[in-house]
Design a protein around this motif. Structure first.
Motif, PDB file in Angstrom:
ATOM      1  N   PRO A 175       0.899  -1.210   0.019  1.00 49.41           N
ATOM      2  CA  PRO A 175      -0.033  -0.239  -0.161  1.00 49.41           C
ATOM      3  C   PRO A 175       0.789   1.238   0.021  1.00 49.41           C
ATOM      4  CG  PRO A 175      -0.126  -1.120   2.087  1.00 49.41           C
ATOM      5  CD  PRO A 175       0.704  -1.843   1.305  1.00 49.41           C
ATOM      6  N   ALA A 176       2.131   1.231   0.310  1.00 46.08           N
ATOM      7  CA  ALA A 176       3.006   2.289   0.149  1.00 46.08           C
ATOM      8  C   ALA A 176       3.352   2.745  -1.140  1.00 46.08           C
ATOM      9  CB  ALA A 176       4.205   2.098   1.145  1.00 46.08           C
ATOM     10  N   LEU A 177       3.217   1.949  -2.081  1.00 48.07           N
ATOM     11  CA  LEU A 177       3.488   2.270  -3.517  1.00 48.07           C
ATOM     12  C   LEU A 177       2.213   3.166  -4.119  1.00 48.07           C
ATOM     13  CD1 LEU A 177       5.144  -0.826  -4.855  1.00 48.07           C
ATOM     14  CD2 LEU A 177       6.343   1.277  -3.770  1.00 48.07           C
ATOM     15  N   PRO A 178       2.864   4.066  -5.080  1.00 49.33           N
ATOM     16  CA  PRO A 178       1.942   4.913  -5.603  1.00 49.33           C
ATOM     17  C   PRO A 178       0.942   4.041  -6.786  1.00 49.33           C
ATOM     18  CG  PRO A 178       3.951   5.517  -6.538  1.00 49.33           C
ATOM     19  CD  PRO A 178       4.135   4.308  -5.432  1.00 49.33           C
ATOM     20  N   VAL A 179      -0.363   4.514  -6.931  1.00 50.36           N
ATOM     21  CA  VAL A 179      -1.051   3.955  -8.036  1.00 50.36           C
ATOM     22  C   VAL A 179      -1.179   4.836  -9.277  1.00 50.36           C
ATOM     23  CG1 VAL A 179      -3.441   3.097  -8.811  1.00 50.36           C
ATOM     24  CG2 VAL A 179      -2.602   2.839  -6.331  1.00 50.36           C
ATOM     25  N   PHE A 180      -0.675   4.342 -10.233  1.00 47.95           N
ATOM     26  CA  PHE A 180      -0.466   5.315 -11.534  1.00 47.95           C
ATOM     27  C   PHE A 180      -1.617   4.933 -12.457  1.00 47.95           C
ATOM     28  CE2 PHE A 180       3.985   4.370  -9.970  1.00 47.95           C
ATOM     29  CZ  PHE A 180       4.265   5.639  -9.807  1.00 47.95           C
ATOM     30  N   LYS A 181      -1.942   6.323 -13.324  1.00 49.32           N
ATOM     31  CA  LYS A 181      -2.653   6.214 -14.337  1.00 49.32           C
ATOM     32  C   LYS A 181      -2.161   6.753 -15.484  1.00 49.32           C
ATOM     33  CE  LYS A 181      -7.133   6.915 -11.537  1.00 49.32           C
ATOM     34  NZ  LYS A 181      -8.367   7.791 -11.578  1.00 49.32           N
ATOM     35  N   CYS A 182      -1.774   5.901 -16.391  1.00 50.16           N
ATOM     36  CA  CYS A 182      -0.960   6.172 -17.521  1.00 50.16           C
ATOM     37  C   CYS A 182      -1.475   5.741 -19.061  1.00 50.16           C
ATOM     38  CB  CYS A 182       0.430   5.569 -17.208  1.00 50.16           C
ATOM     39  SG  CYS A 182       0.598   3.948 -16.902  1.00 50.16           S
ATOM     40  N   ALA A 183      -0.786   6.055 -19.957  1.00 49.06           N
ATOM     41  CA  ALA A 183      -1.293   5.777 -21.276  1.00 49.06           C
ATOM     42  C   ALA A 183      -0.749   4.534 -21.697  1.00 49.06           C
ATOM     43  CB  ALA A 183      -1.135   6.792 -22.151  1.00 49.06           C
ATOM     44  N   PRO A 184      -1.527   3.876 -22.521  1.00 46.46           N
ATOM     45  CA  PRO A 184      -0.810   2.473 -22.814  1.00 46.46           C
ATOM     46  C   PRO A 184       0.458   2.429 -23.239  1.00 46.46           C
ATOM     47  CG  PRO A 184      -3.236   2.568 -23.659  1.00 46.46           C
ATOM     48  CD  PRO A 184      -2.605   3.970 -23.096  1.00 46.46           C
ATOM     49  N   THR A 237      21.731  -7.609  -7.187  1.00 46.09           N
ATOM     50  CA  THR A 237      23.202  -7.475  -7.453  1.00 46.09           C
ATOM     51  C   THR A 237      23.839  -7.548  -8.657  1.00 46.09           C
ATOM     52  OG1 THR A 237      23.554  -9.713  -6.523  1.00 46.09           O
ATOM     53  CG2 THR A 237      23.079  -8.074  -4.837  1.00 46.09           C
ATOM     54  N   GLY A 238      24.973  -6.997  -8.777  1.00 48.09           N
ATOM     55  CA  GLY A 238      25.801  -7.097 -10.055  1.00 48.09           C
ATOM     56  C   GLY A 238      24.897  -6.701 -11.284  1.00 48.09           C
ATOM     57  N   SER A 239      24.987  -7.551 -12.380  1.00 45.71           N
ATOM     58  CA  SER A 239      24.394  -7.114 -13.581  1.00 45.71           C
ATOM     59  C   SER A 239      22.951  -7.268 -13.505  1.00 45.71           C
ATOM     60  CB  SER A 239      24.687  -8.264 -14.637  1.00 45.71           C
ATOM     61  OG  SER A 239      24.455  -9.618 -14.365  1.00 45.71           O
ATOM     62  N   VAL A 240      22.244  -7.867 -12.593  1.00 44.98           N
ATOM     63  CA  VAL A 240      20.818  -7.919 -12.117  1.00 44.98           C
ATOM     64  C   VAL A 240      20.231  -6.502 -11.650  1.00 44.98           C
ATOM     65  CG1 VAL A 240      18.957  -9.333 -11.276  1.00 44.98           C
ATOM     66  CG2 VAL A 240      20.944 -10.531 -12.230  1.00 44.98           C
ATOM     67  N   ARG A 241      21.035  -5.942 -11.018  1.00 46.47           N
ATOM     68  CA  ARG A 241      20.651  -4.774 -10.232  1.00 46.47           C
ATOM     69  C   ARG A 241      20.291  -3.466 -11.305  1.00 46.47           C
ATOM     70  NH1 ARG A 241      20.410  -2.996  -5.093  1.00 46.47           N
ATOM     71  NH2 ARG A 241      20.274  -0.577  -4.806  1.00 46.47           N
ATOM     72  N   PRO A 242      19.145  -3.194 -11.451  1.00 48.96           N
ATOM     73  CA  PRO A 242      18.706  -2.069 -12.227  1.00 48.96           C
ATOM     74  C   PRO A 242      18.993  -0.740 -12.072  1.00 48.96           C
ATOM     75  CG  PRO A 242      16.595  -2.933 -10.967  1.00 48.96           C
ATOM     76  CD  PRO A 242      17.765  -3.726 -10.550  1.00 48.96           C
ATOM     77  N   SER A 243      19.103   0.090 -12.782  1.00 55.43           N
ATOM     78  CA  SER A 243      19.186   1.565 -12.327  1.00 55.43           C
ATOM     79  C   SER A 243      18.276   2.089 -11.515  1.00 55.43           C
ATOM     80  CB  SER A 243      19.837   2.228 -13.548  1.00 55.43           C
ATOM     81  OG  SER A 243      18.694   2.249 -14.429  1.00 55.43           O
ATOM     82  N   GLY A 244      16.877   1.718 -11.960  1.00 52.26           N
ATOM     83  CA  GLY A 244      15.884   2.414 -11.304  1.00 52.26           C
ATOM     84  C   GLY A 244      14.608   1.705 -11.649  1.00 52.26           C
ATOM     85  N   GLY A 245      13.381   2.157 -11.834  1.00 52.96           N
ATOM     86  CA  GLY A 245      12.208   1.810 -12.166  1.00 52.96           C
ATOM     87  C   GLY A 245      11.068   2.741 -11.532  1.00 52.96           C
ATOM     88  N   THR A 246       9.938   2.795 -12.245  1.00 56.46           N
ATOM     89  CA  THR A 246       8.807   3.424 -11.590  1.00 56.46           C
ATOM     90  C   THR A 246       8.479   3.131 -10.176  1.00 56.46           C
ATOM     91  OG1 THR A 246       7.870   3.405 -14.075  1.00 56.46           O
ATOM     92  CG2 THR A 246       6.581   4.287 -12.296  1.00 56.46           C
ATOM     93  N   TYR A 247       8.345   1.912  -9.981  1.00 56.05           N
ATOM     94  CA  TYR A 247       8.078   1.674  -8.659  1.00 56.05           C
ATOM     95  C   TYR A 247       9.011   1.505  -7.658  1.00 56.05           C
ATOM     96  CZ  TYR A 247       3.407   0.309 -10.538  1.00 56.05           C
ATOM     97  OH  TYR A 247       2.225   0.471 -10.939  1.00 56.05           O
ATOM     98  N   LEU A 248      10.342   1.148  -8.172  1.00 58.83           N
ATOM     99  CA  LEU A 248      11.783   1.175  -7.357  1.00 58.83           C
ATOM    100  C   LEU A 248      11.907   2.490  -6.791  1.00 58.83           C
ATOM    101  CD1 LEU A 248      13.903  -1.403  -9.377  1.00 58.83           C
ATOM    102  CD2 LEU A 248      12.588  -1.780  -7.248  1.00 58.83           C
ATOM    103  N   ASN A 249      11.421   3.681  -7.772  1.00 60.05           N
ATOM    104  CA  ASN A 249      11.893   4.821  -7.188  1.00 60.05           C
ATOM    105  C   ASN A 249      11.194   5.357  -6.057  1.00 60.05           C
ATOM    106  OD1 ASN A 249      13.720   4.961  -9.407  1.00 60.05           O
ATOM    107  ND2 ASN A 249      12.113   5.928 -10.776  1.00 60.05           N
ATOM    108  N   ALA A 250       9.935   4.677  -5.816  1.00 62.11           N
ATOM    109  CA  ALA A 250       9.233   5.199  -4.765  1.00 62.11           C
ATOM    110  C   ALA A 250       9.510   4.074  -3.726  1.00 62.11           C
ATOM    111  CB  ALA A 250       7.767   5.007  -5.157  1.00 62.11           C
ATOM    112  N   LEU A 251      10.234   3.095  -3.866  1.00 58.98           N
ATOM    113  CA  LEU A 251      10.565   2.057  -2.685  1.00 58.98           C
ATOM    114  C   LEU A 251      11.928   2.344  -2.070  1.00 58.98           C
ATOM    115  CD1 LEU A 251       9.274  -0.464  -1.530  1.00 58.98           C
ATOM    116  CD2 LEU A 251      10.550  -1.761  -3.443  1.00 58.98           C
ATOM    117  N   LYS A 252      11.862   2.362  -0.850  1.00 56.31           N
ATOM    118  CA  LYS A 252      13.220   2.471  -0.177  1.00 56.31           C
ATOM    119  C   LYS A 252      13.700   1.074   0.482  1.00 56.31           C
ATOM    120  CE  LYS A 252      12.267   6.909  -0.569  1.00 56.31           C
ATOM    121  NZ  LYS A 252      13.112   7.731  -1.356  1.00 56.31           N
ATOM    122  N   GLY A 253      15.015   1.047   0.634  1.00 50.31           N
ATOM    123  CA  GLY A 253      15.883   0.133   1.161  1.00 50.31           C
ATOM    124  C   GLY A 253      15.860  -1.232   0.268  1.00 50.31           C
TER     125      GLY A 253
END
Length: 254
Positions: A175-184, A237-253
């Motif tokens: 529930p701490a993550l935002p709900v997005f309304k976005c175009a397809p 970790t390593g090559s599997v760690r993303p630089s970011g993401g829509t939901y990751l940007n709102a998620l801490k830790g």
């Protein structure tokens, strides 16, 4: 004066001589019998000694054969082991077993063509009550020019089980993550991660969505678990760690 009779003188002499001869013959007979007895005893003793020597040689020889048989190294070929499934070593590391090789990240994974994470089938997804023996994290990109496998990392059984245990206690949504309304055009994520677990029944998967604005979480094919940092930091970790993401940007830790 009586007349001298020679026969009277010879009679006793002959008788004495005969007695002496008889006595000598009996002595010779006794001596001969004693000698013969000693000779036979000597022959028997020699026979016993010969037999005892032969037995000793046989016993010693048998012990030597047993020692050679028990202590001599016997070379055996790999086929003598009955084809036991022991992993072959390559250098200092164990070569991957067929199960481990099957968990490798496919370059053309179904997630690249799927409409969304709900396309994962229950038969392919992981039942979180299933014991796992290893895990491969595969990061895929969907953006134009970057479609395909972006990175992969391998994890042991302990970490794989930790990931499963961390996911199974999560609610269906964070529930701490935002709900997005976005175009397809912006709804589809630019990347996602596939967790490929090794199990006794083969490879089973969990799809991890953390980008776009459509959905986020862990998808097992039969259940959806909300996106939380606790499982993510175990394998991102390593090559599997993303630089970011829509939901990751709102998620801490994570």
């Amino acid at each position: 004066m009586p007349e001298h009779d020679p026969e009277q003188e010879l009679g006793p002499k002959i008788t004495s001589a005969l007695q002496n001869q008889a006595h000598n013959q009996s002595g010779l007979q006794r001596n001969g019998l004693a000698t013969e007895a000693r000779r036979r005893v000597h022959r028997r003793r020699q026979g016993w000694l010969a037999v005892a020597g032969a037995v000793a040689v046989i016993v010693v020889g048998g012990v030597g054969v047993n020692l050679l048989t028990n202590n001599s190294p016997v070379a055996t070929s790999s086929s003598d082991s009955g084809g036991s499934a022991v992993p072959k070593r390559s250098g200092n590391a164990l070569a991957p077993t067929p199960e481990a090789a099957g968990s490798a990240c496919p370059t053309d994974h179904p997630i690249l063509r799927a409409a969304g994470p709900s396309a994962l089938q229950a038969s392919t997804g992981l039942d979180l009550n299933t014991p796992v023996t290893g895990m491969r994290a595969c990061r895929y990109g969907f953006a134009e020019g970057g479609t395909g496998l972006l990175g992969q990392e391998n994890f042991d059984a302990a970490t794989a089980q930790q990931v499963v245990d961390a996911i199974k206690v999560l609610p269906e949504r964070n529930p701490a993550l935002p709900v997005f309304k976005c175009a397809p055009p912006t709804a589809k994520p630019s990347e996602a991660i596939v967790l490929r677990f090794e199990t006794g029944a083969g490879v089973r998967e969990i799809w991890v969505e953390y980008d776009g604005c459509q959905s986020a979480g862990f998808f097992t094919g039969s259940h959806t678990y909300g996106l939380y940092a606790a499982p993510l930091k175990l394998f991102m970790t390593g090559s599997v760690r993303p630089s970011g993401g829509t939901y990751l940007n709102a998620l801490k830790g994570w």
